[in-house]
Design a protein around this motif. Structure first.
Motif, PDB file in Angstrom:
ATOM      1  N   LEU A  57       1.968   4.649  -0.617  1.00 33.74           N
ATOM      2  CA  LEU A  57       0.736   2.575  -0.327  1.00 33.74           C
ATOM      3  C   LEU A  57       1.577   2.003   0.106  1.00 33.74           C
ATOM      4  O   LEU A  57       2.175   1.947  -0.008  1.00 33.74           O
ATOM      5  CB  LEU A  57       1.382   2.582  -1.978  1.00 33.74           C
TER       6      LEU A  57
ATOM      7  N   HIS B 193       2.091  -4.172   1.454  1.00 31.53           N
ATOM      8  CA  HIS B 193       1.552  -5.064   1.084  1.00 31.53           C
ATOM      9  C   HIS B 193       1.299  -4.485  -0.539  1.00 31.53           C
ATOM     10  O   HIS B 193       1.526  -6.038  -1.200  1.00 31.53           O
ATOM     11  CB  HIS B 193       0.638  -5.755   1.317  1.00 31.53           C
ATOM     12  N   LEU B 194       0.303  -3.704  -0.847  1.00 28.61           N
ATOM     13  CA  LEU B 194       0.087  -2.889  -1.927  1.00 28.61           C
ATOM     14  C   LEU B 194       1.253  -2.584  -3.430  1.00 28.61           C
ATOM     15  O   LEU B 194       0.947  -3.116  -4.506  1.00 28.61           O
ATOM     16  CB  LEU B 194      -0.440  -2.118  -1.980  1.00 28.61           C
ATOM     17  N   GLU B 195       2.213  -2.704  -2.242  1.00 34.07           N
ATOM     18  CA  GLU B 195       3.550  -2.134  -3.227  1.00 34.07           C
ATOM     19  C   GLU B 195       3.970  -2.948  -3.187  1.00 34.07           C
ATOM     20  O   GLU B 195       4.782  -3.399  -4.241  1.00 34.07           O
ATOM     21  CB  GLU B 195       4.410  -0.808  -2.533  1.00 34.07           C
TER      22      GLU B 195
ATOM     23  N   SER C 293       3.286  -5.800  -4.003  1.00 34.09           N
ATOM     24  CA  SER C 293       2.235  -7.475  -4.687  1.00 34.09           C
ATOM     25  C   SER C 293       2.377  -6.488  -6.262  1.00 34.09           C
ATOM     26  O   SER C 293       2.737  -7.175  -7.057  1.00 34.09           O
ATOM     27  CB  SER C 293       1.015  -7.184  -4.395  1.00 34.09           C
TER      28      SER C 293
ATOM     29  N   THR D 113       0.317  -2.595   6.357  1.00 32.23           N
ATOM     30  CA  THR D 113       0.476  -1.204   6.123  1.00 32.23           C
ATOM     31  C   THR D 113       1.532   0.075   6.090  1.00 32.23           C
ATOM     32  O   THR D 113       1.947   0.637   4.934  1.00 32.23           O
ATOM     33  CB  THR D 113      -0.291  -0.411   7.075  1.00 32.23           C
TER      34      THR D 113
END
Length: 115
Positions: free
Chosen positions: A7, A10-12, A14, A36
């Motif tokens: 993943l 930044h998504l993890e 968040s 990323t």
């Protein structure tokens, strides 16, 4: 999960922040890393325990597991903060995320910390 299937950092980050917020805690980004492919260090803390820093370390089977990298010592709490700052300076890709909630380790699937 293969390295290419990870993943984005930044998504993890968040997701961690939202999960802690939803559970009534507070989470914040101390230092932003590479969006990323950055690595993540999670600092777990709450009023009742000393802070702990966890980082994902590669394992022999190719997986990456959260490992306790450093624990704040009661005699010298500033040393822990200085160490975290040095880690951020050493690795520009590193995200440092603080989770301020009881049993913060549950959000990274690590057994609860006991003193």
């Amino acid at each position: 999960m293969a390295v290419d299937d990870r993943l984005p950092a930044h998504l993890e980050v968040s997701g961690l922040i939202r999960a802690v917020d939803a559970a009534g805690g507070f989470a914040t980004v101390i230092s932003k890393g590479e969006r990323t492919a950055g690595t993540i260090m999670v600092v777990c803390c709450d009023r009742a325990t000393q802070a702990r820093a966890y980082e994902r370390m590669p394992q022999l089977d190719g997986s990456r597991k959260w490992v306790l990298s450093r624990k704040q010592e009661a005699e010298n709490p500033r040393e822990f903060t200085e160490w975290c700052n040095r880690r951020g300076e050493q690795d520009e890709d590193l995200w440092i995320v603080e989770l301020d909630i009881v049993n913060a380790e549950r959000f990274i699937d690590v057994k609860p910390f006991t003193s």
